[in-house]
Scaffold this active site. Structure first.
Site, PDB file in Angstrom:
ATOM      1  N   SER A 142      48.962 -26.726   0.281  1.00 33.70           N
ATOM      2  CA  SER A 142      49.389 -25.432  -0.263  1.00 33.70           C
ATOM      3  C   SER A 142      50.758 -25.068   0.280  1.00 33.70           C
ATOM      4  O   SER A 142      51.012 -25.195   1.484  1.00 33.70           O
ATOM      5  CB  SER A 142      48.392 -24.343   0.111  1.00 33.70           C
ATOM      6  OG  SER A 142      48.937 -23.077  -0.235  1.00 33.70           O
ATOM      7  N   TYR A 155      43.403 -18.031   4.423  1.00 37.32           N
ATOM      8  CA  TYR A 155      43.541 -19.158   3.483  1.00 37.32           C
ATOM      9  C   TYR A 155      44.467 -20.231   4.060  1.00 37.32           C
ATOM     10  O   TYR A 155      44.121 -21.419   4.104  1.00 37.32           O
ATOM     11  CB  TYR A 155      44.084 -18.651   2.138  1.00 37.32           C
ATOM     12  CG  TYR A 155      44.454 -19.753   1.183  1.00 37.32           C
ATOM     13  CD1 TYR A 155      43.477 -20.521   0.558  1.00 37.32           C
ATOM     14  CD2 TYR A 155      45.796 -20.057   0.911  1.00 37.32           C
ATOM     15  CE1 TYR A 155      43.807 -21.554  -0.310  1.00 37.32           C
ATOM     16  CE2 TYR A 155      46.139 -21.088   0.047  1.00 37.32           C
ATOM     17  CZ  TYR A 155      45.147 -21.827  -0.563  1.00 37.32           C
ATOM     18  OH  TYR A 155      45.478 -22.855  -1.415  1.00 37.32           O
TER      19      TYR A 155
HETATM   20  O1  NJP Z   1      41.014 -24.241  -7.508  1.00 36.18           O
HETATM   21  P1  NJP Z   1      39.879 -23.862  -8.539  1.00 36.18           P
HETATM   22  P2  NJP Z   1      42.430 -24.936  -7.669  1.00 36.18           P
HETATM   23  N1  NJP Z   1      32.561 -29.153  -2.579  1.00 36.18           N
HETATM   24  O2  NJP Z   1      39.245 -22.691  -7.923  1.00 36.18           O
HETATM   25  C1  NJP Z   1      35.708 -27.311  -6.124  1.00 36.18           C
HETATM   26  C2  NJP Z   1      45.076 -25.933  -3.848  1.00 36.18           C
HETATM   27  N2  NJP Z   1      46.089 -24.969  -4.298  1.00 36.18           N
HETATM   28  O3  NJP Z   1      42.442 -25.950  -8.730  1.00 36.18           O
HETATM   29  O4  NJP Z   1      32.410 -25.186  -7.744  1.00 36.18           O
HETATM   30  C3  NJP Z   1      33.099 -29.755  -3.646  1.00 36.18           C
HETATM   31  O5  NJP Z   1      40.419 -23.761  -9.931  1.00 36.18           O
HETATM   32  C4  NJP Z   1      35.260 -26.508  -7.315  1.00 36.18           C
HETATM   33  O6  NJP Z   1      34.055 -27.081  -7.785  1.00 36.18           O
HETATM   34  P3  NJP Z   1      32.933 -26.215  -8.647  1.00 36.18           P
HETATM   35  C5  NJP Z   1      43.792 -25.299  -3.364  1.00 36.18           C
HETATM   36  O7  NJP Z   1      43.872 -24.918  -2.014  1.00 36.18           O
HETATM   37  C6  NJP Z   1      45.903 -24.221  -5.405  1.00 36.18           C
HETATM   38  O8  NJP Z   1      43.427 -23.879  -7.671  1.00 36.18           O
HETATM   39  O9  NJP Z   1      31.964 -27.268  -9.026  1.00 36.18           O
HETATM   40  N3  NJP Z   1      33.923 -29.123  -4.510  1.00 36.18           N
HETATM   41  C7  NJP Z   1      36.444 -26.708  -8.253  1.00 36.18           C
HETATM   42  O10 NJP Z   1      36.326 -27.930  -8.940  1.00 36.18           O
HETATM   43  C8  NJP Z   1      42.797 -26.446  -3.563  1.00 36.18           C
HETATM   44  O11 NJP Z   1      42.741 -27.296  -2.448  1.00 36.18           O
HETATM   45  C9  NJP Z   1      46.901 -23.326  -5.807  1.00 36.18           C
HETATM   46  O12 NJP Z   1      33.647 -25.644  -9.825  1.00 36.18           O
HETATM   47  C10 NJP Z   1      34.199 -27.830  -4.268  1.00 36.18           C
HETATM   48  C11 NJP Z   1      37.616 -26.774  -7.318  1.00 36.18           C
HETATM   49  O13 NJP Z   1      37.107 -27.096  -6.006  1.00 36.18           O
HETATM   50  C12 NJP Z   1      43.377 -27.222  -4.741  1.00 36.18           C
HETATM   51  O14 NJP Z   1      44.704 -26.744  -4.944  1.00 36.18           O
HETATM   52  C13 NJP Z   1      48.055 -23.187  -5.063  1.00 36.18           C
HETATM   53  C14 NJP Z   1      33.669 -27.143  -3.163  1.00 36.18           C
HETATM   54  C15 NJP Z   1      38.353 -25.456  -7.214  1.00 36.18           C
HETATM   55  O15 NJP Z   1      38.927 -25.145  -8.443  1.00 36.18           O
HETATM   56  C16 NJP Z   1      42.609 -27.015  -6.018  1.00 36.18           C
HETATM   57  O16 NJP Z   1      42.501 -25.615  -6.240  1.00 36.18           O
HETATM   58  C17 NJP Z   1      48.200 -23.950  -3.935  1.00 36.18           C
HETATM   59  C18 NJP Z   1      32.811 -27.853  -2.313  1.00 36.18           C
HETATM   60  N4  NJP Z   1      32.242 -27.271  -1.243  1.00 36.18           N
HETATM   61  C19 NJP Z   1      47.209 -24.848  -3.556  1.00 36.18           C
HETATM   62  N5  NJP Z   1      34.130 -25.866  -3.206  1.00 36.18           N
HETATM   63  C20 NJP Z   1      46.764 -22.477  -7.039  1.00 36.18           C
HETATM   64  N6  NJP Z   1      45.709 -22.626  -7.808  1.00 36.18           N
HETATM   65  O17 NJP Z   1      47.639 -21.653  -7.336  1.00 36.18           O
HETATM   66  C21 NJP Z   1      34.924 -25.773  -4.279  1.00 36.18           C
HETATM   67  O18 NJP Z   1      49.326 -23.806  -3.212  1.00 36.18           O
HETATM   68  N7  NJP Z   1      34.990 -26.954  -4.913  1.00 36.18           N
END
Ligand code: NJP
Length: 251
Positions: A142, A155
């Site tokens: 991030s 975060y």
């Molecule tokens: O997140 P979101 P992003 N075990 O909320 C899964 C980083 N990032 O695409 O619950 C396994 O749309 C969840 O699974 P489900 C951020 O820190 C983002 O934005 O089944 N999976 C879903 O597939 C993160 O590391 C932004 O739907 C688990 C996914 O994670 C990465 O990008 C900016 C889980 C989350 O989808 C992806 O985030 C930045 C678990 N315990 C960095 N818990 C941004 N979006 O603006 C959750 O700088 N998931």
């Protein structure tokens, strides 16, 4: 163009957002993909369908990345199903928990660190031990880790440990020809908080105005472009790096 034909990949958190776009991209490039999810079975099924439509193979696997045994079983699936493991993208994370440090509770800390810190640590650790020689490991970090910003204490603290680990792991397993890098996005349209936010959201407007390249947010495909680079042949001599994907914004 990057050609991942014959490779096998695992993408954690691939049911929506950045992980979904990355998994579909790897599939379109020819990789067979293990699509991980925690609760979003329907989203994971949609990711699998998109990869199959593109002519490759995929399988959805539920696993909680905060449980190391489940990560190991997840990575094992690539080997049992596709016979190899070439690419691991440690993407799963909770994109939430914003607010003043003074308000953070122990329960909130445990929730964020369990997934973002412990989950990413053990995904990288297991990947480091299990990925085939010559493979690649990518951590989705991030941009908030680059500059202290009010409201981001919990975060960002939870995202920092794995960011550091990328460089260490790159040193420790490089002798096997495995690259370890981080893709570091800024706020990304279509993912996390910005999945639901509307055009008049002031935060969206703030982000849109931060890039010198133009008045738009970064997209999940901008992030997938960087992951494509780190999983393809062009980055074979690049490891331990953090690539900021921000349209030129400094953080
Ligand atoms: O997140 P979101 P992003 N075990 O909320 C899964 C980083 N990032 O695409 O619950 C396994 O749309 C969840 O699974 P489900 C951020 O820190 C983002 O934005 O089944 N999976 C879903 O597939 C993160 O590391 C932004 O739907 C688990 C996914 O994670 C990465 O990008 C900016 C889980 C989350 O989808 C992806 O985030 C930045 C678990 N315990 C960095 N818990 C941004 N979006 O603006 C959750 O700088 N998931």
């Amino acid at each position: 163009m990057t050609d991942l034909t014959g490779k096998a990949a695992v993408v954690t958190g691939a049911s929506r957002g950045i992980g979904q776009a990355v998994a579909i991209r790897l599939g379109r490039l020819g990789a067979r993909v293990v699509v991980n999810y925690a609760q979003g079975a329907a989203g994971a099924a949609a990711t699998v369908a998109a990869i199959e439509d593109a002519g490759s193979q995929a399988i959805a696997v539920q696993a909680d990345v905060s449980k190391p045994d489940e990560i190991e079983a997840l990575l094992d699936t690539a080997r049992s199903r596709f016979g190899q493991l070439d690419i691991v993208v440690a993407n799963a994370g909770l994109d939430e928990g914003l607010g003043p440090v003074l308000d953070v509770t122990e329960a909130e800390y445990d929730r964020m660190f369990n997934v973002n810190a412990k989950g990413a640590f053990f995904t990288l650790q297991k990947a480091g031990g299990m990925v085939d020689s010559g493979g690649s490991i990518v951590y989705i970090g991030s941009s908030s880790t680059l500059r202290p910003t009010a409201g981001f204490g919990l975060y960002t603290s939870s995202k920092l440990p794995a960011s550091f680990l990328v460089g260490v792991l790159a040193q420790e397993i490089g002798e096997r020809g495995v690259t370890v890098n981080a893709v570091v996005p800024t706020a990304t349209d279509g993912a996390g908080y910005f999945t639901e936010s509307k055009a008049d959201d002031p935060l969206r407007q703030l982000v849109q105005n931060a890039s010198p390249l133009g008045s738009r947010m970064g997209t999940v495909d901008d992030v997938a472009d960087a992951v494509e680079f780190f999983t393809g042949e062009l980055s074979r001599w690049i490891s331990g790096q953090q690539l900021l994907v921000s349209g030129g914004a400094l953080s």
